[in-house]
Enzyme design. Structure first.
Site, mmCIF file in Angstrom:
data_model
loop_
_atom_site.group_PDB
_atom_site.id
_atom_site.type_symbol
_atom_site.label_atom_id
_atom_site.label_comp_id
_atom_site.label_asym_id
_atom_site.label_seq_id
_atom_site.Cartn_x
_atom_site.Cartn_y
_atom_site.Cartn_z
ATOM 1 N N SER A 13 0.827 -1.216 0.000
ATOM 2 C CA SER A 13 0.000 0.000 0.000
ATOM 3 C C SER A 13 0.854 1.257 0.000
ATOM 4 O O SER A 13 1.957 1.279 0.548
ATOM 5 C CB SER A 13 -0.958 0.013 1.187
ATOM 6 O OG SER A 13 -0.240 0.233 2.361
ATOM 7 N N THR A 41 -0.257 -8.985 4.254
ATOM 8 C CA THR A 41 -1.343 -9.455 3.394
ATOM 9 C C THR A 41 -0.760 -9.925 2.053
ATOM 10 O O THR A 41 0.347 -9.547 1.675
ATOM 11 C CB THR A 41 -2.392 -8.349 3.159
ATOM 12 O OG1 THR A 41 -1.742 -7.213 2.586
ATOM 13 C CG2 THR A 41 -3.061 -7.947 4.453
ATOM 14 N N ASN A 73 -11.059 -1.540 5.793
ATOM 15 C CA ASN A 73 -12.372 -2.073 5.416
ATOM 16 C C ASN A 73 -12.376 -3.602 5.523
ATOM 17 O O ASN A 73 -13.302 -4.201 6.061
ATOM 18 C CB ASN A 73 -12.718 -1.620 3.992
ATOM 19 C CG ASN A 73 -13.943 -2.322 3.442
ATOM 20 O OD1 ASN A 73 -13.931 -3.536 3.256
ATOM 21 N ND2 ASN A 73 -14.999 -1.582 3.177
ATOM 22 N N THR A 95 -3.339 6.222 0.129
ATOM 23 C CA THR A 95 -3.240 7.511 -0.536
ATOM 24 C C THR A 95 -4.194 8.548 0.064
ATOM 25 O O THR A 95 -3.808 9.684 0.290
ATOM 26 C CB THR A 95 -3.493 7.371 -2.053
ATOM 27 O OG1 THR A 95 -4.563 6.454 -2.250
ATOM 28 C CG2 THR A 95 -2.270 6.865 -2.753
ATOM 29 N N GLU A 277 -14.740 1.240 -3.320
ATOM 30 C CA GLU A 277 -14.660 0.095 -4.238
ATOM 31 C C GLU A 277 -16.075 -0.304 -4.661
ATOM 32 O O GLU A 277 -17.031 -0.081 -3.907
ATOM 33 C CB GLU A 277 -14.025 -1.122 -3.540
ATOM 34 C CG GLU A 277 -12.635 -0.901 -2.987
ATOM 35 C CD GLU A 277 -11.576 -0.867 -4.080
ATOM 36 O OE1 GLU A 277 -11.794 -1.464 -5.157
ATOM 37 O OE2 GLU A 277 -10.529 -0.217 -3.856
HETATM 38 N N1 LIG Z 1 0.836 -8.568 -1.004
HETATM 39 C C1 LIG Z 1 -0.012 -7.974 -1.835
HETATM 40 N N2 LIG Z 1 0.238 -7.905 -3.158
HETATM 41 C C2 LIG Z 1 -0.614 -7.294 -4.008
HETATM 42 N N3 LIG Z 1 -1.775 -6.707 -3.621
HETATM 43 C C3 LIG Z 1 -2.086 -6.718 -2.313
HETATM 44 C C4 LIG Z 1 -1.223 -7.343 -1.356
HETATM 45 N N4 LIG Z 1 -1.790 -7.189 -0.135
HETATM 46 C C5 LIG Z 1 -2.963 -6.519 -0.330
HETATM 47 N N5 LIG Z 1 -3.142 -6.237 -1.620
HETATM 48 C C6 LIG Z 1 -4.290 -5.513 -2.211
HETATM 49 O O1 LIG Z 1 -4.248 -4.147 -1.799
HETATM 50 C C7 LIG Z 1 -5.578 -3.609 -1.802
HETATM 51 C C8 LIG Z 1 -5.821 -2.778 -0.573
HETATM 52 O O2 LIG Z 1 -5.020 -1.642 -0.666
HETATM 53 P P1 LIG Z 1 -5.026 -0.569 0.492
HETATM 54 O O3 LIG Z 1 -6.324 0.096 0.556
HETATM 55 O O4 LIG Z 1 -4.464 -1.151 1.746
HETATM 56 O O5 LIG Z 1 -3.881 0.411 -0.010
HETATM 57 P P2 LIG Z 1 -3.856 1.498 -1.155
HETATM 58 O O6 LIG Z 1 -4.618 0.975 -2.321
HETATM 59 O O7 LIG Z 1 -2.441 1.915 -1.323
HETATM 60 O O8 LIG Z 1 -4.573 2.666 -0.439
HETATM 61 P P3 LIG Z 1 -5.684 3.631 -0.993
HETATM 62 O O9 LIG Z 1 -6.928 2.796 -1.022
HETATM 63 O O10 LIG Z 1 -5.740 4.734 -0.004
HETATM 64 O O11 LIG Z 1 -5.190 4.051 -2.336
HETATM 65 C C9 LIG Z 1 -6.502 -4.808 -1.869
HETATM 66 O O12 LIG Z 1 -7.070 -4.832 -3.155
HETATM 67 C C10 LIG Z 1 -5.602 -6.001 -1.658
HETATM 68 O O13 LIG Z 1 -6.067 -7.148 -2.326
#
Ligand SMILES: Nc1ncnc2c1ncn2[C@@H]1O[C@H](COP(=O)(O)OP(=O)(O)OP(=O)(O)O)[C@@H](O)[C@H]1O
Length: 338
Positions: A13, A41, A73, A95, A277
């Site tokens: 993330s 994760t 979430n 973000t 989402e």
């Molecule tokens: N190891 C991983 N490799 C790839 N994708 C991952 C991994 N762990 C989690 N994810 C994916 O990341 C997503 C969640 O992202 P998260 O909301 O934590 O961060 P972000 O997208 O950087 O933040 P924001 O939503 O604020 O942009 C989910 O779709 C999840 O499936």
């Protein structure tokens, strides 16, 4: 037995900086009295949710969701349906980080965010249930929200895409209102609307003025319906938002507090956005689960009127009292008992 905590973190993330800080983060929770371990994760769609469910079932006391709002979430979705729901904390690394903004958790400093636990302050947060999924901050429907599925991820926040819209003039013809039927506490909207939005906090897509009077634990959503508006009118409303939340009295806007909403499209498809989402299509029933998850919060920094802080039973007693008073004959309400 020592209390147990699990840090569930998304290694991909935002800035991907969490890994470097993990030793220090674990030390903070150890200092707070928790035997603490970490879980990264995986790319599987629900790995944060499944891990949260597993450790809650095992009786862990605290789950720390470290990542973007998507990770928070998922952790909430893992534990919200259980009788034993561990306390939660968050370490923002996404973000937008709307949720951290609402709880006044530092957004640029993961170790600083962890340290909030040492203040020993928390809020029992309301969350939303949309059919059988849970959401922590926003549920929305309407064509304007559908546009968010096509925009780059940094524009995914509900209103963050406005800048994008301004650039992407080719999208303007898509901003057509749709027919919808929205039932809420004490009322119903039936007609054309550009969008509807249910918010649990005052932090929506990085703006704090869209819901200027959100309370985090009153058992109610703030509902906003934007009646049929074209792009020009949307921009005018956004100007009112930025101008101190003046949109809430605009004739194009219905602004209400409600604990339940049923949203149905009329002759259209209506996609629902949950916490940024795609969350399925309406018809959908939204219920506010009052004070459902205890979250570590920076209570000193949260405005007093955003938190009621009443235990649920006191709140219920108050509601009963208000209802009983409403039923009294007019004279008695005014204090005349003869
Ligand atoms: N190891 C991983 N490799 C790839 N994708 C991952 C991994 N762990 C989690 N994810 C994916 O990341 C997503 C969640 O992202 P998260 O909301 O934590 O961060 P972000 O997208 O950087 O933040 P924001 O939503 O604020 O942009 C989910 O779709 C999840 O499936």
């Amino acid at each position: 037995m020592r209390k147990r905590a699990r840090v569930i973190y998304n290694p991909t993330s935002g800035r991907e900086a969490l890994k470097d800080d993990m030793i220090d983060i674990l030390a903070v929770y150890e200092k707070a009295g928790y035997e603490t371990s970490a879980y990264a994760t995986t790319p599987e769609p629900n790995s944060a949710r499944d891990e949260a469910y597993r450790v809650a079932k095992e009786g862990f006391d605290l789950i720390i969701a470290a990542g973007g709002d998507g990770t928070i979430n998922q952790v909430v979705n893992g534990i919200a349906g259980l009788r034993h729901r561990p306390k939660m904390a968050i370490i923002p690394a996404g973000t937008t980080n709307d949720y951290a903004r609402a709880l006044r958790i530092p957004r640029e400093d993961p170790v600083g965010a962890a340290k909030i636990v040492l203040k020993d302050q928390s809020i029992h947060m309301d969350i939303g249930k949309a059919n059988d999924q849970y959401f922590i901050n926003i549920a929305a429907g309407g064509l304007l929200t559908e546009l968010t599925y096509d925009v780059p991820s940094q524009m995914k926040s509900l209103f963050g895409y406005l800048a994008y819209l301004v650039k992407g003039a080719e999208l303007m013809p898509q901003i057509k209102p749709i027919q919808m039927d929205i039932k809420y506490d004490g009322g119903e909207f039936h007609g054309e609307a550009s969008m509807f939005l249910l918010a649990l906090t005052n932090s929506v897509g990085g703006f704090e003025q869209i819901v200027p009077d959100a309370s985090l634990d009153d058992g109610k959503f703030t509902m906003i319906i934007v009646k049929s508006a074209n792009m020009f009118e949307m921009m005018r409303l956004m100007t009112l938002v930025l101008n101190g939340g003046k949109h809430i009295n605009d004739p194009k806007v219905i602004y209400r507090k409600t604990s339940k909403v049923v949203a149905k499209p009329v002759d259209n498809r209506m996609m629902i956005n949950l916490d940024g989402e795609y969350g399925g299509d309406a018809p959908m029933t939204f219920k506010n689960l009052a004070r459902h998850i205890e979250m570590v919060a920076n209570l000193d920094e949260i405005p007093d009127d955003a938190v009621l802080g009443l235990p649920a039973d006191v709140q219920k007693a108050e509601e009963k009292f208000i209802k009983a008073v409403e039923k009294l004959p007019e004279d008695e309400k005014n204090g005349k008992t003869e």
